[in-house]
Motif scaffolding. Structure first.
Motif, mmCIF file in Angstrom:
data_model
loop_
_atom_site.group_PDB
_atom_site.id
_atom_site.type_symbol
_atom_site.label_atom_id
_atom_site.label_comp_id
_atom_site.label_asym_id
_atom_site.label_seq_id
_atom_site.Cartn_x
_atom_site.Cartn_y
_atom_site.Cartn_z
ATOM 1 N N UNK A 71 0.714 -1.379 -0.341
ATOM 2 C CA UNK A 71 0.048 0.053 -0.066
ATOM 3 C C UNK A 71 0.789 1.538 -0.183
ATOM 4 N N UNK A 72 2.022 0.788 0.854
ATOM 5 C CA UNK A 72 3.197 2.382 0.640
ATOM 6 C C UNK A 72 3.620 2.123 -0.519
ATOM 7 N N UNK A 73 3.525 1.822 -1.495
ATOM 8 C CA UNK A 73 4.313 2.327 -3.100
ATOM 9 C C UNK A 73 3.155 2.953 -3.711
ATOM 10 N N UNK A 74 1.774 2.193 -3.693
ATOM 11 C CA UNK A 74 1.173 3.157 -4.545
ATOM 12 C C UNK A 74 0.176 5.014 -3.629
ATOM 13 N N UNK A 75 0.848 4.725 -2.792
ATOM 14 C CA UNK A 75 0.152 5.764 -1.744
ATOM 15 C C UNK A 75 0.700 7.078 -2.539
ATOM 16 N N UNK A 76 2.240 6.578 -2.160
ATOM 17 C CA UNK A 76 3.940 7.509 -2.412
ATOM 18 C C UNK A 76 3.363 7.767 -4.029
ATOM 19 N N UNK A 77 2.928 6.790 -5.027
ATOM 20 C CA UNK A 77 2.835 7.066 -6.523
ATOM 21 C C UNK A 77 1.948 8.083 -6.674
ATOM 22 N N UNK A 78 0.522 8.188 -6.171
ATOM 23 C CA UNK A 78 -0.177 8.461 -6.398
ATOM 24 C C UNK A 78 -0.220 9.803 -5.769
ATOM 25 N N UNK A 79 0.432 10.421 -4.269
ATOM 26 C CA UNK A 79 0.876 11.514 -3.699
ATOM 27 C C UNK A 79 1.321 12.461 -4.587
ATOM 28 N N UNK A 80 2.607 11.669 -5.077
ATOM 29 C CA UNK A 80 3.869 12.358 -6.165
ATOM 30 C C UNK A 80 3.001 12.926 -7.228
ATOM 31 N N UNK A 81 2.299 11.782 -7.590
ATOM 32 C CA UNK A 81 1.962 12.113 -9.259
ATOM 33 C C UNK A 81 0.518 13.664 -8.782
ATOM 34 N N UNK A 82 0.247 13.542 -8.044
ATOM 35 C CA UNK A 82 -1.145 14.283 -7.558
ATOM 36 C C UNK A 82 -0.234 15.687 -7.721
ATOM 37 N N UNK A 83 0.540 16.199 -6.836
ATOM 38 C CA UNK A 83 0.772 17.095 -6.160
ATOM 39 C C UNK A 83 2.234 18.115 -7.052
ATOM 40 N N UNK A 84 2.385 16.613 -7.821
ATOM 41 C CA UNK A 84 3.660 16.854 -9.344
ATOM 42 C C UNK A 84 2.927 17.636 -10.449
ATOM 43 N N UNK A 85 1.725 17.334 -10.382
ATOM 44 C CA UNK A 85 0.272 17.802 -11.629
ATOM 45 C C UNK A 85 -0.191 18.881 -10.867
ATOM 46 N N UNK A 86 -0.268 19.678 -9.811
ATOM 47 C CA UNK A 86 -1.266 20.626 -9.759
ATOM 48 C C UNK A 86 -0.024 21.342 -9.743
ATOM 49 N N UNK A 87 0.746 21.322 -8.893
ATOM 50 C CA UNK A 87 1.789 22.149 -8.987
ATOM 51 C C UNK A 87 2.286 22.537 -9.915
ATOM 52 N N UNK A 88 2.133 22.188 -11.281
ATOM 53 C CA UNK A 88 2.456 23.186 -12.771
ATOM 54 C C UNK A 88 1.566 22.714 -13.139
ATOM 55 N N UNK A 89 -0.042 22.988 -12.632
ATOM 56 C CA UNK A 89 -1.534 23.844 -13.467
ATOM 57 C C UNK A 89 -1.156 24.797 -12.511
ATOM 58 N N UNK A 90 -1.143 24.699 -11.324
ATOM 59 C CA UNK A 90 -0.850 26.663 -10.302
ATOM 60 C C UNK A 90 0.124 27.283 -11.240
ATOM 61 N N UNK A 91 1.557 26.493 -11.287
ATOM 62 C CA UNK A 91 1.842 27.664 -11.807
ATOM 63 C C UNK A 91 2.060 28.256 -13.867
ATOM 64 N N UNK A 92 1.609 27.372 -14.356
ATOM 65 C CA UNK A 92 0.292 27.640 -15.753
ATOM 66 C C UNK A 92 -0.309 28.356 -15.400
ATOM 67 N N UNK A 93 -1.208 28.708 -14.387
ATOM 68 C CA UNK A 93 -2.170 29.283 -13.805
ATOM 69 C C UNK A 93 -2.131 30.626 -13.798
ATOM 70 N N UNK A 94 -1.119 30.687 -12.801
ATOM 71 C CA UNK A 94 -0.565 32.229 -12.754
ATOM 72 C C UNK A 94 0.976 32.729 -12.827
#
Length: 158
Positions: free
Chosen positions: A1-24
């Motif tokens: 479960x640790x493996x998949x949780x890290x992947x999910x959180x890492x990918x989500x935070x990365x994509x949200x941060x990039x979206x935010x940068x492109x937006x502002x």
């Protein structure tokens, strides 16, 4: 479960941060983040680390898919035993997915984190990949620890 949780959180935070940068921000725009150590500068990289291989984003996106598939296959075969290696592999996969998504969808990666001490410009997926490598090296060094202790107790005289 640790493996998949890290992947999910890492990918989500990365994509949200990039979206935010492109937006502002607009491409090339900079803003201070933490004293004179880190700033954000919006850059679009169609290549790899250090702006090498410019224009190769689609090929690098396919390479990311192959790397993720290889890590998943190796893990299914029993590779990456232990929580440290599992975490290292998960950060590598999360980072590869984060950058791979952008390379395949947009033909470029949003980079924005600038370390003024000379670390270049990167994003959270790049940091996750670096963290994965560091964790894997720590695990390898930890595994060697017992061998080093054994050699100190029984030094061989030449």
């Amino acid at each position: 479960m640790l493996f998949y949780s890290i992947i999910l959180v890492t990918t989500a935070i990365d994509q949200l941060s990039k979206y935010w940068i492109r937006s502002v921000m607009t491409v090339g725009e900079s803003m201070p983040f933490y004293k004179d150590i880190i700033s954000f500068t919006y850059y679009q990289n169609s290549g790899a680390a250090g702006s090498s291989l410019q224009g190769w984003a689609p090929i690098l996106g396919v390479l990311a898919i192959l790397i993720v598939a290889g890590i998943w296959w190796y893990r299914k075969k029993g590779g990456f035993p232990g929580p440290l290696k599992q975490s290292a592999a998960a950060f590598l996969v999360g980072g590869a997915i984060g950058n791979g998504i952008e390379r395949l969808l947009f033909g470029k990666v949003t980079d924005f984190i600038v370390f003024h001490s000379g670390g270049g410009i990167m994003n959270l997926a790049d940091l996750a990949i670096n963290l994965g490598v560091v964790l894997y090296m720590v695990d390898m060094l930890w595994a060697q620890r017992g061998k080093w202790k054994g050699n100190r107790k029984n030094p061989q005289i030449s």
